[in-house]
Write a protein that holds these residues in place. Structure first.
Motif, short mmCIF file in Angstrom:
data_model
loop_
_atom_site.label_atom_id
_atom_site.label_comp_id
_atom_site.label_asym_id
_atom_site.label_seq_id
_atom_site.Cartn_x
_atom_site.Cartn_y
_atom_site.Cartn_z
N TRP A 62 74.63 -124.21 13.47
CA TRP A 62 75.62 -124.46 12.40
C TRP A 62 75.14 -125.58 11.49
N THR B 294 81.28 -125.62 17.06
CA THR B 294 80.53 -126.83 16.73
C THR B 294 81.40 -128.07 16.89
N LYS C 145 81.70 -116.64 11.87
CA LYS C 145 81.40 -117.93 11.25
C LYS C 145 82.46 -118.95 11.62
N ARG D 182 82.07 -120.09 15.10
CA ARG D 182 80.97 -121.03 15.29
C ARG D 182 81.34 -122.42 14.78
N THR D 183 82.07 -122.48 13.67
CA THR D 183 82.52 -123.79 13.18
C THR D 183 83.39 -124.46 14.24
#
Lengths: 391, 448
Positions: free
Chosen positions: A82, A15, A8, A11-12
């Motif tokens: 996301w 993004t 997670k 991915r943040t």
């Protein structure tokens, strides 16, 4: 468990990186780099063009990683995913409301890839990286109202996710669909290798896949005959592929528009030529196509702008120029040879005009590549740029 | 099922294979274009003689010697003399102002540019500004920005100012060689009606435009061939009866401060070597004939019968020739980015559009730019300074560096520097930049 938590965070981070690189802020070759990492764009591009560039390795690598880790792109990299997750969390409705909708993503992906093999990347514009980057490109340069509306796919997608939480990622996304197919192929292969008896009785989608791809292929073949760009020519970036393929292959990510150091690339918006709507168009209002610059070709993930070396630029024909003489300062004996000084391709010479004591600039069309330097420097604004003829 | 499996696998294998076979996609440059050297070198002479050695008189010993009486030379001589140095000014023709007056290139270009606050303003002051103001007071200058002057008025004003400054003026004198001791220039050998003679000087300023002096001193340079023209003036413009139906208006040039007189520019042939005497002679005759025929055409136009050829310029319009390879090469980037130099000697402006980083920058949007003292200093020879259109800059800048305005600025800087070198008993390249700037500001120059 610890690993999942990490994914997670990655991915943040991804993004943020994707958004930063999508902003037109002079990232040069890195402009919109996430478009290169989408295996869906990569496969469409490679199937249409039957060739690849070095940066396609990014997409290929991600595709390989998808085989190792299921939905690798969604899990670690996807900025659209996301945002969809965050937005869906805010939705007042339950994800179960649209449970009955079948997962369309993989069929869309297969249709598109099938058509790509026939020459038309049918649904390449649905790629989340395309949607994401084109939204950012609407704010580069001097955007008009129509441009912003046309490129508002990303906010629309988010709105849809508010109404139907998670619908994009789970049902519609062709990139997600492609990864699902990869998963299925993987499990199929492992079953084949281990030779588990169970595989015989398992549900096999191969027949449907085969059919969908076939429909895509035939549809693609039919469409290539139908889809023809309108006759009115305009300037495209240097080394653009033929207009027929360009209009469908270009994913409208706007990387070239953001990367262009002279800011001469804009969105094409001709209501009578809807096929090329929002493709990059070159105009020579205040800048020209820099000699020794190949940035647009380096950032084009779809291959619509063919990669070229800067040295090759003098052989890459974008269009041509024409001097309208009555207003030419030199032909009026004013002190001017700016067009000749501006031309980096030695295509302008100063020659006797036929009148006594008068000279005039002459463009040698065989050397002129149509870079527009003479047109923008001309103090009298009397050099007209002529786009190449279209098919 | 087996057959379908086989087909599927074959298809996958086929596509993988075809992918592998298809090559990497990139357009490379196929033809290697070689740079063809310019073909207009001066032909070498097969037959030579040896000039016998001879004693020649020393005509004068001075502190500052300026060769060439164009805008740069005049500004240099006035600046040096006003700063207290004994100064000689050598000019080959019978007038000061060079191409500005004798060449009939009447506009004083690049007087204005845009400052950091994006405001367009006058940038050329100092001796150049003084000359411009005096012409304006005489009513012999039109237009506020990039004024056009009357050549005879300019010749008169320059003579007056030279005399007022106490410069020793030598007209009708051609510099033919340099006197060099080691790396230090000691003077110049000149020729005139009185014969061949030497003028010894502590500092020499090369304002020849063609860089004859630094060329003779063996400095390196960039030879730029450019278009050479011949300007002429037309009289009785006020007697034209205009607007006759069906008559194509002939080109009659642009107005000058004298009513009824126009000046007509000529771009002329391109890529000409301005230091090749055969070229110069041939062009001179060809252009004069063309101008005469052109004026006859104008006179034959109904309504234009009374127009006449007032004069052709007494100097051929050589726009560019040698460019010095000096201590600092001024670049286009310097002029586009408000580059500031510690040894700034002047600021000049812009008059035409330039391309910079892919964008066209119009003349009224272009920034003012500083000129460093180092770009006037040759690499090898000491106590030689170069001002005017042949100081050290890159070719992209040529439109701004070759024109009257910039020549006045570099001339003023070189003159003041030469006087300072004499006063400080230093080599010209070693003078204190702070003192030079102080002197220039005292003399009215604007350094930003």
């Amino acid at each position: 468990m610890r690993f999942r938590f990490k994914s997670k965070e990655i991915r943040t981070l991804a993004t943020i990186t994707a958004a930063v690189l999508a902003i037109p802020a002079g990232w040069k070759s890195l402009t919109g780099f996430f478009t290169w990492m989408s295996p869906f764009i990569m496969l469409n591009s490679v199937f249409v063009l039957k060739s690849f560039v070095l940066l396609n390795l990014a997409g290929i690598l991600i595709l390989l990683l998808v085989f190792i880790k299921d939905r690798f792109f969604c899990r670690y990299l996807c900025p659209v995913g996301w945002c969809c997750d965050k937005i869906s969390g805010m939705s007042p409705r339950q994800a179960s409301t649209h449970k009955k909708i079948p997962p369309l993503g993989k069929w869309l992906a297969l249709l598109s890839l099938g058509a790509s093999a026939a020459g038309i990347p049918l649904l390449i514009l649905l790629d989340p990286m395309s949607v994401f980057h084109s939204f950012f490109s609407a704010f580069s340069g001097n955007p008009g109202f129509m441009t912003i509306v046309s490129l508002a796919g990303f906010p629309v997608l988010l709105l849809v996710n508010i109404m139907f939480p998670d619908i994009w990622c789970s049902k519609l996304c062709p990139l997600g669909g492609l990864q699902k197919i990869a998963m299925e192929i993987k499990s199929g292969l492992s079953a084949f290798i281990i030779k588990k008896q169970r595989a015989e009785n398992q549900y096999s989608p191969a027949r449907r896949y085969f059919l969908t791809t076939g429909i895509g292929l035939i549809g693609g073949l039919a469409l290539t005959k139908l889809v023809k760009p309108s006759g009115s020519g305009y300037f495209r970036p240097p080394a653009s592929i033929s207009p027929e393929i360009f209009n469908t292959l270009c994913i409208r990510c706007g990387n070239c528009i953001k990367a262009c150091p002279s800011k001469i690339i804009t969105h094409h918006s001709d209501p009578f030529d809807l096929l090329s709507w929002m493709t990059p168009e070159v105009n020579f209002n205040s800048g020209y196509c820099l000699e020794m610059c190949n940035l647009c070709s380096r950032v084009c993930p779809s291959g619509s702008i063919t990669l070229f070396s800067p040295e090759a630029k003098k052989h890459i024909f974008m269009g041509s120029a024409e001097i309208i003489y009555p207003d030419c300062l030199l032909a009026k004996n004013s002190e001017c040879d700016r067009c000749k000084a501006a031309c980096r391709y030695d295509s302008i010479t100063i020659e006797p005009s036929g009148e006594l004591i008068q000279m005039k600039p002459v463009i040698k069309s065989e050397k002129c590549v149509g870079c527009g330097a003479c047109a923008v420097i001309c103090p009298a604004r009397t050099i007209k740029m002529i786009p190449p003829d279209q098919g | 099922m087996k057959r379908r499996d086989f087909i599927t696998k074959a298809a996958i294998a086929g596509s993988v294979l075809s992918l592998g076979i298809s090559c990497k996609r990139k357009i490379e440059s196929v033809v290697s274009d070689k740079n063809i050297p310019p073909s207009s070198e001066i032909p070498s002479f097969s037959k030579t003689i040896t000039e016998p050695e001879r004693k020649i008189p020393v005509f004068a010993e001075t502190e500052v010697l300026v060769i060439g009486g164009g805008p740069a030379g005049v500004a240099a001589a006035i600046a040096a003399s006003r700063a207290g140095a004994g100064t000689y000014l050598v000019e080959r023709y019978n007038h000061l102002g060079g191409l500005w007056t004798g060449g009939l290139v009447l506009p004083l270009l690049s007087t204005h540019a845009v400052d950091k606050q994006n405001k367009r303003k006058q940038v050329i002051f100092g001796i150049g500004g003084e000359i411009s103001d005096r012409l304006k007071k005489l009513g012999m200058s039109i237009h506020e920005i990039n004024p056009v002057v009357d050549p005879e008025a300019a010749k008169y004003v320059l003579d007056e100012m030279i005399a007022e400054a106490g410069v020793n003026m030598l007209y009708h004198t051609w510099a033919s060689n340099v006197i060099v001791d080691g790396n230090v220039i000691k003077g110049v050998i000149v020729e005139n009606k009185s014969g061949r003679m030497a003028i010894l000087s502590k500092v020499v300023i090369d304002c020849t435009g063609d860089g004859d002096i630094f060329y003779l001193a063996g400095e390196k340079y960039d030879m730029m061939n450019y278009h050479i023209g011949l300007v002429h003036r037309l009289g009785n413009i006020d007697r034209i009866k205009p607007d006759r139906a069906g008559v194509k208006k002939p080109d009659i040039g642009d107005p000058t401060p004298i009513p009824g007189v126009n000046w007509v520019n000529m771009n002329g042939k391109n890529d000409q070597n301005g230091t090749d005497i055969r070229t110069l002679s041939a062009l001179q005759m060809e252009y004069r004939r063309e101008i005469w025929e052109k004026v006859q055409q104008i006179k034959n136009t109904p309504g234009y019968e009374e127009v006449f050829l007032l004069d052709t310029a007494s100097q051929l319009g050589v726009r560019m020739s040698r460019i010095l390879d000096g201590e600092y090469k001024l670049t286009l980037e310097d002029t586009m980015t408000f580059k500031s130099f510690k040894d700034v000697i002047g600021i000049s402006g812009a008059w035409t559009t330039m391309l910079y980083k892919g964008l066209a920058v119009k003349s009224d949007k272009r920034p003012l730019w500083q000129i460093p003292y180092r770009s006037l200093i040759p690499k090898k020879t000491d106590n030689l300074l170069v001002a005017g259109r042949c100081f050290c800059f890159e070719r992209e800048l040529v439109e701004d560096t070759r024109i009257i305005g910039t020549c006045l600025v570099t001339g003023h800087g070189a003159g003041a520097a030469a006087a300072l070198a004499v006063k400080e008993r230093e080599l010209a390249r070693n003078i204190n930049a702070g003192n030079l700037k102080r002197l220039l500001v005292e003399q009215g120059a604007w350094l930003g």
